[in-house]
Design an enzyme around this catalytic site. Sequence first.
Site, PDB file in Angstrom:
ATOM      1  N   SER A 219       0.291  -3.873  -6.630  1.00 16.86           N
ATOM      2  CA  SER A 219      -0.495  -3.895  -5.392  1.00 16.86           C
ATOM      3  C   SER A 219       0.409  -3.805  -4.169  1.00 16.86           C
ATOM      4  O   SER A 219       1.600  -4.159  -4.239  1.00 16.86           O
ATOM      5  CB  SER A 219      -1.278  -5.223  -5.388  1.00 16.86           C
ATOM      6  OG  SER A 219      -1.884  -5.482  -4.152  1.00 16.86           O
TER       7      SER A 219
ATOM      8  N   SER B   9      10.020 -12.850   4.163  1.00 18.44           N
ATOM      9  CA  SER B   9       9.017 -12.593   5.205  1.00 18.44           C
ATOM     10  C   SER B   9       9.587 -13.030   6.548  1.00 18.44           C
ATOM     11  O   SER B   9      10.505 -13.862   6.602  1.00 18.44           O
ATOM     12  CB  SER B   9       7.764 -13.421   4.899  1.00 18.44           C
ATOM     13  OG  SER B   9       6.825 -13.329   5.947  1.00 18.44           O
TER      14      SER B   9
ATOM     15  N   TYR C 129       3.787 -21.584   2.435  1.00 19.25           N
ATOM     16  CA  TYR C 129       4.362 -20.226   2.394  1.00 19.25           C
ATOM     17  C   TYR C 129       5.634 -20.183   3.225  1.00 19.25           C
ATOM     18  O   TYR C 129       6.656 -19.659   2.790  1.00 19.25           O
ATOM     19  CB  TYR C 129       3.316 -19.246   2.925  1.00 19.25           C
ATOM     20  CG  TYR C 129       3.682 -17.775   2.878  1.00 19.25           C
ATOM     21  CD1 TYR C 129       3.852 -17.109   1.669  1.00 19.25           C
ATOM     22  CD2 TYR C 129       3.812 -17.035   4.056  1.00 19.25           C
ATOM     23  CE1 TYR C 129       4.142 -15.748   1.642  1.00 19.25           C
ATOM     24  CE2 TYR C 129       4.099 -15.679   4.032  1.00 19.25           C
ATOM     25  CZ  TYR C 129       4.258 -15.041   2.819  1.00 19.25           C
ATOM     26  OH  TYR C 129       4.552 -13.690   2.797  1.00 19.25           O
TER      27      TYR C 129
ATOM     28  N   LYS D  31       9.290 -19.280   1.751  1.00 12.55           N
ATOM     29  CA  LYS D  31       9.970 -18.066   2.242  1.00 12.55           C
ATOM     30  C   LYS D  31      11.272 -18.425   2.999  1.00 12.55           C
ATOM     31  O   LYS D  31      12.228 -17.655   2.961  1.00 12.55           O
ATOM     32  CB  LYS D  31       9.021 -17.241   3.122  1.00 12.55           C
ATOM     33  CG  LYS D  31       7.857 -16.600   2.344  1.00 12.55           C
ATOM     34  CD  LYS D  31       8.339 -15.562   1.335  1.00 12.55           C
ATOM     35  CE  LYS D  31       7.205 -14.768   0.704  1.00 12.55           C
ATOM     36  NZ  LYS D  31       7.662 -13.786  -0.302  1.00 12.55           N
TER      37      LYS D  31
ATOM     38  N   THR E 192      -1.930  -5.043   3.669  1.00 14.38           N
ATOM     39  CA  THR E 192      -2.101  -5.108   2.202  1.00 14.38           C
ATOM     40  C   THR E 192      -3.179  -6.156   1.908  1.00 14.38           C
ATOM     41  O   THR E 192      -3.777  -6.714   2.822  1.00 14.38           O
ATOM     42  CB  THR E 192      -0.802  -5.572   1.499  1.00 14.38           C
ATOM     43  OG1 THR E 192      -0.585  -6.961   1.814  1.00 14.38           O
ATOM     44  CG2 THR E 192       0.410  -4.757   1.914  1.00 14.38           C
TER      45      THR E 192
HETATM   46  N1  NAP Z   1       1.585  -8.104   3.657  1.00 11.83           N
HETATM   47  C1  NAP Z   1       2.292  -8.774   4.534  1.00 11.83           C
HETATM   48  O1  NAP Z   1       1.919  -8.870   5.715  1.00 11.83           O
HETATM   49  C2  NAP Z   1       3.583  -9.433   4.130  1.00 11.83           C
HETATM   50  C3  NAP Z   1       4.389  -9.950   5.150  1.00 11.83           C
HETATM   51  C4  NAP Z   1       5.572 -10.573   4.812  1.00 11.83           C
HETATM   52  C5  NAP Z   1       5.963 -10.659   3.484  1.00 11.83           C
HETATM   53  N2  NAP Z   1       5.164 -10.154   2.506  1.00 11.83           N
HETATM   54  C6  NAP Z   1       5.624 -10.308   1.127  1.00 11.83           C
HETATM   55  O2  NAP Z   1       5.589  -9.060   0.471  1.00 11.83           O
HETATM   56  C7  NAP Z   1       5.426  -9.270  -0.929  1.00 11.83           C
HETATM   57  C8  NAP Z   1       4.340  -8.350  -1.457  1.00 11.83           C
HETATM   58  O3  NAP Z   1       3.104  -8.732  -0.859  1.00 11.83           O
HETATM   59  P1  NAP Z   1       1.916  -7.702  -0.540  1.00 11.83           P
HETATM   60  O4  NAP Z   1       1.686  -7.754   0.910  1.00 11.83           O
HETATM   61  O5  NAP Z   1       2.160  -6.399  -1.175  1.00 11.83           O
HETATM   62  O6  NAP Z   1       0.675  -8.483  -1.216  1.00 11.83           O
HETATM   63  P2  NAP Z   1      -0.305  -8.144  -2.412  1.00 11.83           P
HETATM   64  O7  NAP Z   1      -0.903  -6.796  -2.231  1.00 11.83           O
HETATM   65  O8  NAP Z   1      -1.206  -9.319  -2.533  1.00 11.83           O
HETATM   66  O9  NAP Z   1       0.660  -8.068  -3.686  1.00 11.83           O
HETATM   67  C9  NAP Z   1       1.196  -9.222  -4.274  1.00 11.83           C
HETATM   68  C10 NAP Z   1       1.815  -8.849  -5.621  1.00 11.83           C
HETATM   69  O10 NAP Z   1       2.342 -10.036  -6.234  1.00 11.83           O
HETATM   70  C11 NAP Z   1       1.864 -10.127  -7.582  1.00 11.83           C
HETATM   71  N3  NAP Z   1       1.705 -11.520  -7.971  1.00 11.83           N
HETATM   72  C12 NAP Z   1       0.954 -12.484  -7.348  1.00 11.83           C
HETATM   73  N4  NAP Z   1       0.998 -13.620  -8.037  1.00 11.83           N
HETATM   74  C13 NAP Z   1       1.796 -13.403  -9.118  1.00 11.83           C
HETATM   75  C14 NAP Z   1       2.211 -14.199 -10.208  1.00 11.83           C
HETATM   76  N5  NAP Z   1       1.791 -15.479 -10.372  1.00 11.83           N
HETATM   77  N6  NAP Z   1       3.030 -13.656 -11.148  1.00 11.83           N
HETATM   78  C15 NAP Z   1       3.436 -12.369 -11.027  1.00 11.83           C
HETATM   79  N7  NAP Z   1       3.071 -11.558 -10.019  1.00 11.83           N
HETATM   80  C16 NAP Z   1       2.249 -12.082  -9.078  1.00 11.83           C
HETATM   81  C17 NAP Z   1       0.502  -9.401  -7.550  1.00 11.83           C
HETATM   82  O11 NAP Z   1       0.172  -8.877  -8.819  1.00 11.83           O
HETATM   83  P3  NAP Z   1      -0.888  -9.460  -9.876  1.00 11.83           P
HETATM   84  O12 NAP Z   1      -2.104  -9.897  -9.105  1.00 11.83           O
HETATM   85  O13 NAP Z   1      -1.146  -8.299 -10.765  1.00 11.83           O
HETATM   86  O14 NAP Z   1      -0.182 -10.573 -10.563  1.00 11.83           O
HETATM   87  C18 NAP Z   1       0.806  -8.249  -6.602  1.00 11.83           C
HETATM   88  O15 NAP Z   1       1.408  -7.192  -7.307  1.00 11.83           O
HETATM   89  C19 NAP Z   1       5.149 -10.762  -1.101  1.00 11.83           C
HETATM   90  O16 NAP Z   1       6.306 -11.435  -1.504  1.00 11.83           O
HETATM   91  C20 NAP Z   1       4.726 -11.203   0.283  1.00 11.83           C
HETATM   92  O17 NAP Z   1       4.972 -12.570   0.513  1.00 11.83           O
HETATM   93  C21 NAP Z   1       4.000  -9.537   2.800  1.00 11.83           C
END
Ligand code: NAP
Length: 261
Positions: A16, A140, A153, A157, A188
């Site tokens: 995702s 993050s 969180y 982080k 996302t």
């Molecule tokens: N979007 C933002 O604004 C943002 C900002 C700063 C940092 N980030 C960081 O970017 C990274 C990716 O986030 P995203 O925005 O792409 O969110 P996302 O679309 O919700 O994706 C999260 C991913 O983590 C996996 N995941 C969640 N729980 C898990 C578990 N228990 N075991 C294994 N995999 C797990 C999910 O896969 P499954 O559900 O298939 O397990 C999914 O592939 C994260 O570390 C997030 O903290 C995001």
Amino acid sequence: MQYFSGKTVWLTGASSGIGLAMAQQLADAGAHLILTSRRAEVLEQVRQGLAHPERHRVLALDLSQPEQAADQAREALGDQVIDILINNAGVSQRSLILETDFDVYRQLMEIDYFGVVALTKLVLPRMAERRNGHIVTVSSVAGKVGTKLRSGYNGAKFAVIGFMDSLRAEMAEHDLVVTSILPGFINTAIAHNSLAGDGSALGKEDPDNAGGISAEECARRSLEAIAAQKAEVIVGSGLSKLAPLLQRISPAFVRRMVAKR
Ligand SMILES: NC(=O)c1ccc[n+]([C@@H]2O[C@H](COP(=O)([O-])OP(=O)(O)OC[C@H]3O[C@@H](n4cnc5c(N)ncnc54)[C@H](OP(=O)(O)O)[C@@H]3O)[C@@H](O)[C@H]2O)c1
């Protein structure tokens, strides 16, 4: 991106958002991927949609149980060489401290911190022995600036940036590269999948994330930083990108700002 061509990249959170976009761009760049998240069927669909699907494999793991996940991975990977580990899987939070169950803090630490430590420790001995390898973690901007509704969180982080800084210092003599990626607001499903105070999924969007840059743009800029072997990079736009700099220049201003938001 030549850097990734022919390299074996273990990517978590590949089902995702940012991880999915990274998987697509890495496959296009000629990497051989190990795709990890909890949902095996979704990962299999992702694999089939990538360039050269036969080069990639699925390794479903639940990082909320990091030691068990590392044991499963050890068995599945055997002596397979990993060139680059990208710890991208993560879960966020939207709940006030007064309304958050203690177990939510544990879950966030398990996935966002101990999951990173467990997989890193799994690949590290071999990388150090080969004097070749690159460890990446997606932290993050929330790992630099604490805001309302994200106490657990923020804690996880911040912690993971500290772990990566220490890792970089220790691995310099082994010639390993260590990169922390700090996204700002990215569009996302992160808010949708965030934990509420009782540990359930929030199930709704956050306008800040919806107004952020796309997962594809975030993945592209992150992979460029990895290929350039940067130590740390902030990826985002607007205030979420500026916040860590503002925090350094004027912490008092940032404290007032986050208390008002
Ligand atoms: N979007 C933002 O604004 C943002 C900002 C700063 C940092 N980030 C960081 O970017 C990274 C990716 O986030 P995203 O925005 O792409 O969110 P996302 O679309 O919700 O994706 C999260 C991913 O983590 C996996 N995941 C969640 N729980 C898990 C578990 N228990 N075991 C294994 N995999 C797990 C999910 O896969 P499954 O559900 O298939 O397990 C999914 O592939 C994260 O570390 C997030 O903290 C995001």
